[in-house]
Design an enzyme around this catalytic site. Structure first.
Site, mmCIF file in Angstrom:
data_model
loop_
_atom_site.group_PDB
_atom_site.id
_atom_site.type_symbol
_atom_site.label_atom_id
_atom_site.label_comp_id
_atom_site.label_asym_id
_atom_site.label_seq_id
_atom_site.Cartn_x
_atom_site.Cartn_y
_atom_site.Cartn_z
ATOM 1 N N ASP A 95 0.786 -1.223 0.000
ATOM 2 C CA ASP A 95 0.000 0.000 0.000
ATOM 3 C C ASP A 95 0.831 1.293 0.000
ATOM 4 O OD1 ASP A 95 -2.099 1.684 0.028
ATOM 5 O OD2 ASP A 95 -3.044 0.935 1.832
ATOM 6 N N CYS A 109 -24.909 -7.276 -12.521
ATOM 7 C CA CYS A 109 -25.118 -6.805 -11.135
ATOM 8 C C CYS A 109 -24.670 -5.342 -10.999
ATOM 9 C CB CYS A 109 -24.293 -7.694 -10.202
ATOM 10 S SG CYS A 109 -24.264 -7.133 -8.488
ATOM 11 N N CYS A 114 -21.919 -7.094 -1.951
ATOM 12 C CA CYS A 114 -21.390 -7.864 -3.080
ATOM 13 C C CYS A 114 -21.637 -9.367 -2.872
ATOM 14 C CB CYS A 114 -19.893 -7.598 -3.234
ATOM 15 S SG CYS A 114 -19.159 -8.511 -4.598
ATOM 16 N N CYS A 138 -23.372 -2.744 -5.793
ATOM 17 C CA CYS A 138 -22.439 -1.824 -5.127
ATOM 18 C C CYS A 138 -22.717 -0.384 -5.553
ATOM 19 C CB CYS A 138 -20.992 -2.205 -5.426
ATOM 20 S SG CYS A 138 -20.639 -2.419 -7.174
ATOM 21 N N CYS A 178 -16.479 9.776 -1.289
ATOM 22 C CA CYS A 178 -16.424 8.446 -0.652
ATOM 23 C C CYS A 178 -16.190 8.587 0.856
ATOM 24 C CB CYS A 178 -15.322 7.628 -1.319
ATOM 25 S SG CYS A 178 -15.004 6.050 -0.516
ATOM 26 N N CYS A 192 -15.479 2.663 5.315
ATOM 27 C CA CYS A 192 -16.852 2.284 4.955
ATOM 28 C C CYS A 192 -16.779 0.964 4.191
ATOM 29 C CB CYS A 192 -17.459 3.371 4.077
ATOM 30 S SG CYS A 192 -18.993 2.902 3.231
ATOM 31 N N CYS A 236 -18.837 -9.820 -12.573
ATOM 32 C CA CYS A 236 -19.851 -8.866 -12.111
ATOM 33 C C CYS A 236 -21.148 -9.004 -12.936
ATOM 34 C CB CYS A 236 -19.344 -7.421 -12.234
ATOM 35 S SG CYS A 236 -18.209 -6.946 -10.913
ATOM 36 N N CYS A 240 -20.144 -0.854 -0.085
ATOM 37 C CA CYS A 240 -20.085 -1.407 -1.445
ATOM 38 C C CYS A 240 -19.446 -2.794 -1.483
ATOM 39 C CB CYS A 240 -19.370 -0.448 -2.404
ATOM 40 S SG CYS A 240 -17.698 -0.019 -1.918
ATOM 41 N N CYS A 273 -24.247 2.658 -2.632
ATOM 42 C CA CYS A 273 -23.301 3.613 -2.021
ATOM 43 C C CYS A 273 -24.088 4.781 -1.399
ATOM 44 C CB CYS A 273 -22.323 4.129 -3.076
ATOM 45 S SG CYS A 273 -21.294 5.460 -2.419
#
Ligand code: B12
Ligand code: SF4
Ligand code: SF4
Length: 332
Positions: free
Chosen positions: A148, A206, A265, A209, A229, A258, A203, A261, A213
């Site tokens: 990261d 669908c 799923c 998500c 966000c 958060c 996906c 989303c 939100c």
């Protein structure tokens, strides 16, 4: 004389021994054409100002496009996934307390995953040195562990190594593990003999998500406006929120990060079900009663979150988040 193991075989064996449930590598030159599509998306996203106040994303643009600027001579990327907590963190009932993102549970993942990868690489180097001694391999092996904090497009490399697909919510989804996984990687100055192996995107039609939100932060599928966000606002944005009132009003009881989303799923619902036997106790870092939080000093907060990923949220920032969450829960 025994057949030498390839560097990739050594890495895979060490990653399995280290307990990573999913891992894979790819050569940078072989993946170049595919990778540049990702890097172009990144540049376009930055050009539209979607990163908000995360100026490090702007500064690291060139390095993200070229891993050899992060590790000189880099020729391959070996990525791993590390699953984290699947159960919710904080209070389900916003009259009682706030919500936290699941990944904040426990010690700081940057440290945990980096240490795990460094230990894995020690093992790799030891196995590699055995083969060097037997004159089966070139001597040098340089590498850099990234979790990261380096300017690396982590989801892109993991996706090109077949570890999952990038969902409409922009997260990497492993077909079995879901998206509650951290990504870490090792840049290496040797090739692994592997080209890009993206898996199918499951996906389909669908849009759960995107539809769920709370702050309508998705401009479109695969396109997130960070500035709206909750994760960005509560974790990354320092000082004033600087978001429209209708965004702040919709942030609900989230005080740090958060998960909405991801919660909706289907691939996480499946992973959560598979892990339903796991202990769900919350670590001491999570204080989840409004009353206790309102009475907590800035110093006590700093002591509570020391060594956890939550320590990146400074005391004044947490206080700001708390005030907003209380307001959104009709408690102030
Ligand atoms: C900046 C950042 C954020 C920002 C911006 C999020 C974002 N979607 O980019 C904010 C603060 C909002 C954020 C939030 C979160 N983050 Co964050 N974040 C990062 C960071 C540091 C950089 C991400 C980045 O480069 N974004 C730039 C834009 C351009 O990305 P993008 O629009 O998704 O597009 C990229 C790819 O997805 C790909 N792509 C996307 N769609 C498509 C489609 C096609 C056709 C192609 C070719 C490519 C492609 O191309 C782009 C280049 O990589 C990474 C770590 C890292 N170094 O990579 C962690 C990372 C993405 N975050 C992570 C996590 C856990 C989160 C949260 C879940 C935390 C939380 N619970 O609050 C949330 C999730 C919010 C969300 N829906 O994304 C994990 C994700 C793990 C996973 N399974 O994917 C990462 C990888 C950190 C880690 N090492 O584990 N994050
Ligand atoms: S993390 Fe929350 S606010 Fe951010 S995009 Fe996902 S659901 Fe929306
Ligand atoms: S909720 Fe649906 S559209 Fe969104 S990432 Fe998951 S499968 Fe893809």
């Amino acid at each position: 004389m025994p057949e030498p193991l390839s560097l990739n075989a050594i890495l895979e064996s060490a990653a399995a021994d280290a307990g990573f449930p999913a891992f894979g590598g790819v050569d940078i030159a072989r993946a170049q054409a595919d990778f540049l599509k990702h890097a172009d998306r990144y540049d376009a996203w930055i050009s539209r100002g979607m990163e908000g106040a995360m100026s490090y994303l702007q500064r690291g643009r060139d390095r993200r496009r070229d891993p050899a600027m992060v590790l000189p001579g880099a020729r391959s990327v070996f990525s791993v996934l590390m699953p984290y907590r699947k159960g919710p963190l904080g209070r389900a009932d916003s009259r009682e307390g706030p919500r936290y993102a699941r990944y904040l549970d426990g010690p700081d993942y940057h440290d945990v995953l980096s240490e795990k990868l460094e230990a894995m690489m020690k093992d790799v180097c030891a196995r590699w040195a055995d083969q060097v001694r037997a004159d089966l391999m070139p001597f040098s092996l340089r590498y850099k562990v990234c979790v990261d904090t380096s300017a690396v497009l982590e989801r892109s490399w993991a996706a090109l190594s077949g570890l999952g697909w990038i969902g409409k919510n922009t997260l990497l989804i492993h077909p079995r593990l879901g998206s509650y996984v951290f990504i870490g990687e090792v840049l290496l100055d040797q090739e692994l003999g592997l080209g890009p192996r993206p898996i199918a995107d499951y996906c389909g039609s669908c849009t759960r998500c995107l539809d769920s939100c709370p702050t309508k932060a998705f401009v479109a599928a695969h396109d997130l406006d960070s500035r709206k966000c909750i994760s960005y606002l509560t974790l990354e944005k320092r000082g004033e929120f600087e978001a429209p009132a209708e965004v702040l009003d919709q942030m609900g009881p989230w005080v740090a990060g958060c998960d909405v989303c991801q919660e909706v799923c289907p691939f996480n619902l499946r992973a959560v079900k598979a892990a339903s036997g796991e202990a769900a106790a919350q670590g001491a870092v999570v204080q989840d009663r409004w009353e206790d939080l309102m009475n907590e000093s800035l110093e006590a907060y700093a002591a509570r979150v020391k060594g956890s990923a939550l320590s990146r949220v400074k005391p004044e920032q947490f206080k700001r988040n708390l005030d907003q969450a209380l307001k959104n829960s009709n408690l102030s």
